[in-house]
Scaffold this active site. Structure first.
Site, short mmCIF file in Angstrom:
data_model
loop_
_atom_site.label_atom_id
_atom_site.label_comp_id
_atom_site.label_asym_id
_atom_site.label_seq_id
_atom_site.Cartn_x
_atom_site.Cartn_y
_atom_site.Cartn_z
N LYS A 1 1.39 1.14 -1.78
CA LYS A 1 1.47 0.91 -0.33
C LYS A 1 2.86 1.28 0.15
O LYS A 1 3.86 0.83 -0.40
CB LYS A 1 1.19 -0.56 -0.01
CG LYS A 1 1.32 -0.87 1.48
CD LYS A 1 0.84 -2.28 1.79
CE LYS A 1 1.94 -3.31 1.80
NZ LYS A 1 2.77 -3.31 3.02
N ASP B 1 0.82 1.74 5.47
CA ASP B 1 0.65 0.49 6.22
C ASP B 1 1.55 0.52 7.45
O ASP B 1 2.62 -0.08 7.47
CB ASP B 1 1.03 -0.66 5.26
CG ASP B 1 0.94 -2.02 5.89
OD1 ASP B 1 0.27 -2.17 6.93
OD2 ASP B 1 1.55 -2.96 5.34
N LYS C 1 0.18 -0.01 10.72
CA LYS C 1 -0.40 -0.93 11.72
C LYS C 1 -0.30 -0.38 13.15
O LYS C 1 0.34 -0.97 14.01
CB LYS C 1 0.29 -2.29 11.65
CG LYS C 1 0.23 -2.99 10.31
CD LYS C 1 0.82 -4.39 10.37
CE LYS C 1 0.75 -5.09 9.04
NZ LYS C 1 1.68 -4.60 8.01
N ASP D 1 -1.72 1.19 20.09
CA ASP D 1 -1.27 1.87 21.30
C ASP D 1 -2.52 2.26 22.08
O ASP D 1 -3.62 1.85 21.71
CB ASP D 1 -0.42 3.10 20.92
CG ASP D 1 0.60 3.47 22.00
OD1 ASP D 1 0.24 3.44 23.20
OD2 ASP D 1 1.74 3.80 21.65
N THR E 1 -0.52 -12.90 9.59
CA THR E 1 -0.42 -14.25 9.02
C THR E 1 0.83 -14.98 9.52
O THR E 1 0.95 -16.18 9.37
CB THR E 1 -0.41 -14.20 7.48
OG1 THR E 1 0.45 -13.16 7.06
CG2 THR E 1 -1.79 -13.96 6.93
N ARG F 1 6.33 -8.15 -4.89
CA ARG F 1 7.37 -8.68 -5.78
C ARG F 1 6.93 -9.14 -7.17
O ARG F 1 7.71 -8.96 -8.11
CB ARG F 1 8.15 -9.79 -5.04
CG ARG F 1 9.02 -9.22 -3.94
CD ARG F 1 9.39 -10.25 -2.91
NE ARG F 1 8.23 -10.65 -2.14
CZ ARG F 1 8.24 -11.55 -1.17
NH1 ARG F 1 9.38 -12.16 -0.86
NH2 ARG F 1 7.16 -11.84 -0.49
#
Ligand code: C5P
Length: 232
Positions: A32, A59, A61, A64, A119, A211
């Site tokens: 990603k 990614d 997002k 518009d 989130t 991570r």
């Protein structure tokens, strides 16, 4: 489309990203690329990682007006990414335009998924700032259904929501889920987490893991452990 582990390459430079990917000799992970790396290094980063044989979830997002998103998606499709995303809150018209823009002359296109609610947005912000009075769970499911009706392939969600999304939108509708940690690992800033094995049981189609792999002493071993727990 099989289940897979997507490594979140949250690095700020091409050098750090490529030296991390150099560690993977046998298997080329699905990766990603997010805003941090894409804005730092540009489309060339995508081309260089593609050339090395990785699949890429870009990614960014998008959110518009439909015409702008359609044209932006056409650019991303020409970059030959494998998966990209939009905000479902951009409306069905925007999601349909995104699909049109992504579709290549030969009819092929990258997987397109939608972010429902971030989130980081909680019920208070939803009600007081966005003026949406419904419970978060209902909002997420409604946005997932909008994405499905618009023709998208799936949503980004918590593994905790994967089963409900599949129930509402069908087993084929993809759930791409971050918030994954090993049972014996550090949670970091993620609050509600699942292990790769639990995410598998919950019905996630792809887990996005950053991570626990990128900061591991042995990233390849951590990646293989994710694959073993999630896929097999
Ligand atoms: O390092 P970690 O495993 O927490 O990385 C998770 C990745 O998934 C990060 O790139 C993060 O931005 C992304 N993400 C997330 N939660 C969401 C949406 C995306 O953690 N709801």
């Amino acid at each position: 489309m099989g289940k897979d582990v997507i490594i979140a390459c949250d690095f700020d430079s091409a050098e750090k990203t490529l030296s991390f990917l150099d560690l993977f000799r046998d298997r080329k992970p699905f990766v990603k690329i997010g805003m941090e790396l894409f804005y730092a290094e540009g489309p060339d980063m995508v081309r260089r990682i593609k050339e090395r044989g990785h699949r890429i979830f870009l990614d960014l997002k998008l959110h518009d007006i439909p015409n702008t998103v359609k044209k932006a998606m056409a650019s991303l499709s020409r970059l030959d990414v494998d998966m990209c995303n939009v905000h479902a809150s951009g409306t069905s018209a925007m999601m349909k335009a995104a699909l049109e823009g992504l579709t290549r002359p030969d009819g092929s296109r990258p997987i397109l998924i939608a972010v429902t609610q971030l989130t980081s947005t909680d019920q208070t912000a939803l009600e007081d700032e966005l003026l949406i009075k419904e419970p978060m769970k209902d909002v997420v499911m409604s946005y997932a259904r909008n994405a499905k009706s618009a023709g998208l392939d799936g949503v980004v969600c918590s593994p905790l929501e994967a089963a409900a999304v599949h129930c509402a939108c069908g087993e084929d509708f993809l759930t791409v889920t971050p918030g994954v940690r090993f049972a014996d690992g550090d949670k970091g800033d993620q609050k509600r987490v699942m292990t790769p094995a639990q995410a598998n049981e919950a019905g996630s189609d792809y887990i996005v893991v950053g991570r626990p792999i990128t900061a591991a002493a042995d990233p390849v071993a951590a990646y293989e452990r994710c694959i073993k727990e999630f896929v097999s």
